[in-house]
Design a protein around this motif. Structure first.
Motif, short mmCIF file in Angstrom:
data_model
loop_
_atom_site.label_atom_id
_atom_site.label_comp_id
_atom_site.label_asym_id
_atom_site.label_seq_id
_atom_site.Cartn_x
_atom_site.Cartn_y
_atom_site.Cartn_z
N ASP A 1 -31.27 37.15 -36.52
CA ASP A 1 -30.35 37.37 -37.64
C ASP A 1 -29.67 38.73 -37.48
OD1 ASP A 1 -28.96 37.28 -40.02
OD2 ASP A 1 -30.69 37.83 -41.26
N GLU B 1 -31.13 33.35 -47.90
CA GLU B 1 -31.54 34.67 -47.43
C GLU B 1 -30.70 35.76 -48.07
OE1 GLU B 1 -31.47 38.28 -44.86
OE2 GLU B 1 -29.81 36.97 -45.35
N GLU B 2 -29.40 35.51 -48.14
CA GLU B 2 -28.47 36.57 -48.60
C GLU B 2 -28.71 36.97 -50.05
OE1 GLU B 2 -27.02 38.18 -46.53
OE2 GLU B 2 -26.22 36.98 -44.89
N ASP C 1 -23.40 35.88 -38.98
CA ASP C 1 -24.47 35.99 -39.96
C ASP C 1 -24.52 34.72 -40.80
OD1 ASP C 1 -26.44 36.92 -41.61
OD2 ASP C 1 -25.20 38.36 -42.68
N HIS D 1 -31.20 32.07 -40.71
CA HIS D 1 -30.95 31.57 -42.07
C HIS D 1 -29.66 30.76 -42.11
CE1 HIS D 1 -27.97 34.66 -43.35
NE2 HIS D 1 -28.70 35.51 -42.66
ZN LIG Z 1 -28.19 37.45 -42.05
#
Ligand SMILES: [Zn+2]
Length: 469
Positions: free
Chosen positions: A359, A331-332, A298, A286
């Motif tokens: 991820d 995504e978050e 991340d 992501h």
């Molecule tokens: Zn992530």
């Protein structure tokens, strides 16, 4: 022949026998001998390539934090489109995804009494603001979300609920799921018990003093209260003070804002297959990140390593099937890009021959597993054999769960794979200001690229396609 020569000769014969045995082991109905040799070459090339490092360095330095809907997010989309084009992908395109936009302005907290001192705090994503001067109240501590849920109604009336649950450290990150419940819905349960504010121990395995952010949610009909997390060190401190038995009062000041619907873009790129262009391997990560760090672990690493792996996987020529990289948006904030992707591509999801998302940071891949139709298991085990020299263990359970962005794909029974990274340290940095490029080890990153390149090459070039369950 003298003895020395005889022993040399038998040594040679032995070496040649064991070489043949190794070759025989690597022979397969699914791949030619030439293809298996190419896999070895790609692997070696990947182990010497800094392509992924250069990408994650560029993304985290030239773009920086990429929270959905922010200028950084917009810049990341432009960055990804440009990089894919420079790298020679045949097709590069974007698809929109919408999400509830939220931004953070500021956050601070302090113990007001009995021992005044600052607390290192972060607002959880989606939190409301406090009044300008913050919210001040006595703390009531619970060890788990379940303990709070089982407390009598009004148990926390007028107080700030503090949940002090510490997640456990493990290679596969199994402590995250149970811990994240308190982040996701702790503020709702606290409000139901009459609380005026919510603070939790970070979802973290760390010993540093960074607070970990992450998504949280409100529930219709339940009063919204501020949702926040303090560092583990501060949680320890607060716990010690509460344990002394005197009332502990804290002040939490969060300024943030929900901004209605935001739009971002999944960035998609493909190396087109020669024989079956519609069939494709899907890898990716992501593109968005939280705002506190630069999202190196991340998920800058996942973005970079899958982009690089796709490039290396086509270094021996055009693949039989396409290799697609998807960089998911938002995504978050709740898998919004992945959900939009599944919706927009529902008709062609059956063309996915293998999918894997990276991820989980940038540490070494230690395990490989599939979630495919039984008829494809021999092919999967051929892939596993070629990963073995990279230190990747084949779990052979065939019940793999891939990255979070592949969750919306699950109901379509696509052939999914887990290339599992060692997550022992991941939750030391996850969602903090400390998620920065120096946490990425270039050597481990290369091992990731090699593993993904083996995976993408073999799934794209196998004689038969991999089938889902
Ligand atoms: Zn992530």
């Amino acid at each position: 022949m003298n003895n020395r020569f005889t022993s040399m000769l038998s040594g040679l014969i032995f070496a040649s026998l064991s070489f043949n045995a190794a070759t025989a082991h690597a022979q397969s109905d699914n791949f030619s001998t030439l293809q298996l040799a190419q896999v070895e070459q790609i692997k070696q090339q990947a182990l010497q390539s800094d392509l992924a490092w250069n990408l994650v360095e560029s993304l985290t330095t030239e773009v920086g934090p990429r929270m959905p809907g922010t200028p950084g997010d917009k810049a990341a989309v432009a960055w990804a489109v440009a990089k894919f084009k420079t790298m020679g992908f045949d097709k590069v395109w974007t698809e929109p995804a919408t999400f509830p936009k939220w931004i953070r302005y500021s956050e601070s907290a302090a113990i007001v009494s009995p021992a005044p001192q600052r607390l290192h705090i972060t607002a959880l994503g989606n939190s409301i603001s406090t009044p300008k001067d913050g919210i001040q109240a006595q703390v009531i501590e619970f060890q788990t979300l379940a303990e709070l849920e089982n407390a009598p109604d009004n148990a926390a009336k007028g107080k700030i609920v503090f949940i002090n649950y510490r997640m456990n450290r493990d290679r596969d990150g199994n402590g995250y799921g149970p811990a994240v419940q308190a982040r996701s819905r702790g503020a709702v349960v606290a409000a139901q018990k009459g609380a005026v504010g919510y603070v939790m121990r970070s979802v973290s395995t760390a010993y540093h003093r960074f607070a970990h952010t992450g998504g949280s949610h409100y529930k219709d009909g339940v009063t919204k209260i501020v949702a926040s997390a303090i560092s583990n060190a501060d949680a320890d401190q607060l716990h010690r003070l509460v344990a002394l038995g005197k009332p502990v009062t804290i002040n939490i000041n969060v300024q943030a804002k929900s901004m209605g619907e935001g739009t971002s873009y999944n960035v998609i790129a493909e190396f087109t297959g020669k024989e079956f262009p519609e069939q494709h391997v899907l890898i990716g990560g992501h593109l968005d990140s939280w705002d506190l760090g630069t999202g190196a672990l991340d998920d800058g690493a996942g973005v970079a390593l899958t982009m690089a792996a796709a490039k290396l996987a086509v270094s021996k020529g055009q693949p039989k099937r396409s290799i697609r990289v998807v960089l998911f948006a938002a995504e978050e904030f709740g898998l919004w890009g992945a959900k939009a992707y599944v919706k927009a591509n529902e008709q062609s999801l059956s063309n996915i021959v293998a999918a894997a998302e990276s991820d989980f940071g940038a540490d070494k891949i230690w395990a490989f597993d599939s979630n495919v139709h039984a008829s494809s298991l021999p092919l999967v085990s051929d892939i596993a054999v070629m990963m073995k020299s990279l230190g990747v263990e084949f779990l052979a359970k065939n019940s793999a769960r891939s990255g979070p962005d592949l969750i919306p794909f699950r109901k379509f029974n696509i052939p999914a794979f887990a290339l599992s990274q060692d997550g022992s340290d991941y939750f030391d940095y996850h969602h903090t200001a400390d998620d920065t490029l120096d946490k990425v080890d270039p050597k481990k990153l290369r091992q990731n690229v090699a593993t993904y390149a083996v995976f993408a090459f073999m799934a794209a070039n196998a004689k038969t396609r991999i089938m889902g369950k």
